[in-house]
Design a protein around this motif. Structure first.
Motif, PDB file in Angstrom:
ATOM      1  N   ARG A   1      49.468  39.952  42.568  1.00 51.95           N
ATOM      2  CA  ARG A   1      50.770  39.725  42.049  1.00 51.95           C
ATOM      3  C   ARG A   1      51.320  40.814  41.083  1.00 51.95           C
ATOM      4  O   ARG A   1      52.372  41.166  41.003  1.00 51.95           O
TER       5      ARG A   1
ATOM      6  N   GLU B   1      41.582  37.563  41.688  1.00 52.88           N
ATOM      7  CA  GLU B   1      42.207  38.374  42.907  1.00 52.88           C
ATOM      8  C   GLU B   1      43.756  38.224  43.259  1.00 52.88           C
ATOM      9  O   GLU B   1      44.335  39.000  43.364  1.00 52.88           O
ATOM     10  N   GLU B   2      44.161  36.729  43.313  1.00 52.81           N
ATOM     11  CA  GLU B   2      45.724  36.597  43.337  1.00 52.81           C
ATOM     12  C   GLU B   2      46.428  37.187  42.394  1.00 52.81           C
ATOM     13  O   GLU B   2      47.269  37.778  42.685  1.00 52.81           O
TER      14      GLU B   2
ATOM     15  N   GLN C   1      38.919  34.264  43.274  1.00 50.99           N
ATOM     16  CA  GLN C   1      40.290  33.875  43.977  1.00 50.99           C
ATOM     17  C   GLN C   1      41.257  33.884  43.017  1.00 50.99           C
ATOM     18  O   GLN C   1      42.360  34.429  43.363  1.00 50.99           O
TER      19      GLN C   1
ATOM     20  N   GLU D   1      52.799  36.314  34.951  1.00 47.39           N
ATOM     21  CA  GLU D   1      51.834  36.000  35.971  1.00 47.39           C
ATOM     22  C   GLU D   1      50.520  35.826  35.178  1.00 47.39           C
ATOM     23  O   GLU D   1      49.713  34.872  35.842  1.00 47.39           O
TER      24      GLU D   1
ATOM     25  N   THR E   1      48.332  32.289  35.928  1.00 47.86           N
ATOM     26  CA  THR E   1      46.802  32.297  36.600  1.00 47.86           C
ATOM     27  C   THR E   1      45.842  31.336  35.355  1.00 47.86           C
ATOM     28  O   THR E   1      44.825  30.782  35.804  1.00 47.86           O
TER      29      THR E   1
ATOM     30  N   LEU F   1      40.973  26.715  42.682  1.00 44.18           N
ATOM     31  CA  LEU F   1      40.555  28.009  42.804  1.00 44.18           C
ATOM     32  C   LEU F   1      39.385  28.211  42.103  1.00 44.18           C
ATOM     33  O   LEU F   1      39.337  27.823  40.816  1.00 44.18           O
TER      34      LEU F   1
END
Length: 338
Positions: free
Chosen positions: A327, A322-323, A319, A302, A306, A315
């Motif tokens: 996850r 935070e995503e 943003q 992950e 990102t 993004l």
């Protein structure tokens, strides 16, 4: 001769009674100068200092003058110390003088050279110095190294212990300039006086620029799966100047250390931690119990996703992070649901 670590210098000074040559290089000038001070303390007799101690900069000294100082024997003392700072600025002929002295030091000579070797330099001069002198490289400390340096330096120089939270807050407030940190260490030692322990409240009381959100404390939230709090305090971190890529890198380091514990136990982590990061082991061990190795692997995937988003998508940092946190939260939620 092979290079040594900075922590081995004191023992080397005790063993090298006859003196010789020392080469301190790297971009961290504060640590280079600290090492020079230790050599001076070990070899210069205060009673004869005026006769047996010379210091100069490589950009300012002529080869003939340098050869004269190196060739002058000690007067009324066992050793004569000659310090050449900024050795990268020595002329070709002066470099020859220095190398000759390193290869066959005159009796009683202690020759100390410091340099910030130019990036990409292929000059054989530096290789020869490393070969014939006691050589130590002093690289700038990373943010992860700096709290450990504060704790160790405070213990050695002032006899005062620092709580990890206090050291982290100080570094978070003033950065990794070691001169500034050293000044703050002495200031806090005077403040706590006989208490012999510096706490986070002490750092705040003395007026240090303590950040509202400690970046290491935020990474602890990730390690402890406190994602709700991490999301709530993320804007504060970003307002303080952190960026998405830096946070991803920091989380990656935290999760890699946790993964080491999951895969090989506490001992595996302790073997891999750098000297100034050993203090982390006590904190990471309990955090690792909240993770399994497959979960760490999933979390690292992950993070990679990102990192790519931050570098290619539309993004913004908030943003994207935070995503990511949502996850990562889901990775643990699956285990809890099972």
């Amino acid at each position: 001769m092979p290079p040594i670590r900075a922590g081995q210098l004191d023992r080397t000074l005790r063993d090298r009674v006859a003196g010789g040559a020392f080469f301190f290089h790297g971009d961290e000038e504060f640590l280079r100068e600290e090492a020079v001070g230790r050599v001076v303390a070990a070899y210069v007799d205060p009673a004869t200092r005026d006769f047996n101690f010379d210091q100069m900069r490589g950009t300012d000294v002529a080869a003939e003058s340098l050869a004269s100082m190196i060739g002058t024997p000690p007067m009324m003392a066992e050793h004569r110390v000659v310090i050449v700072r900024d050795a990268q600025g020595l002329s070709v002929t002066a470099r020859d003088v220095v190398l000759a002295a390193c290869k066959a030091p005159p009796a009683g000579l202690v020759l100390v050279l410091t340099a910030a070797i130019p990036s990409g330099s292929k000059a054989k001069f530096y290789d020869e110095l490393k070969k014939h002198a006691v050589s130590i490289e002093f690289s700038p400390l990373s943010h992860d190294d700096a709290p450990g340096w504060v704790m160790e330096s405070a213990r050695e120089e002032t006899g005062v212990e620092w709580e990890p939270e206090a050291a982290r807050a100080l570094v978070g407030g003033v950065g990794v300039d070691l001169g500034t940190l050293s000044s703050e260490i002495r200031k806090l030692a005077a403040y706590v006086q006989g208490r012999k322990r510096v706490t986070l409240d002490d750092v705040r009381a003395v007026g240090g620029a303590v950040p509202r959100q400690d970046r290491w404390a935020w990474f602890d939230l990730i390690a402890e799966r406190r994602f709700r709090e991490a999301i709530a305090t993320l804007p504060v971190l970003l307002e303080q100047g952190e960026n998405g890529v830096g946070l991803v890198i920091g989380m990656g380091g935290t999760l890699l250390r946790i993964g080491l514990v999951c895969a090989g136990g506490q001992g595996a982590l302790e073997r891999e931690l750098k000297p100034y990061q050993k203090w982390m082991a006590r904190r990471i061990g309990p955090q690792a119990r909240k993770w399994s190795l497959p979960e760490v692997d999933r979390a690292m995937t992950e993070l990679l996703r990102t990192d790519r988003l931050l570098k290619s998508a539309s993004l913004n940092d908030r943003q994207a992070i935070e995503e990511l946190l949502l996850r990562l939260w889901a990775v643990g939620s699956r285990r809890e649901a099972a």
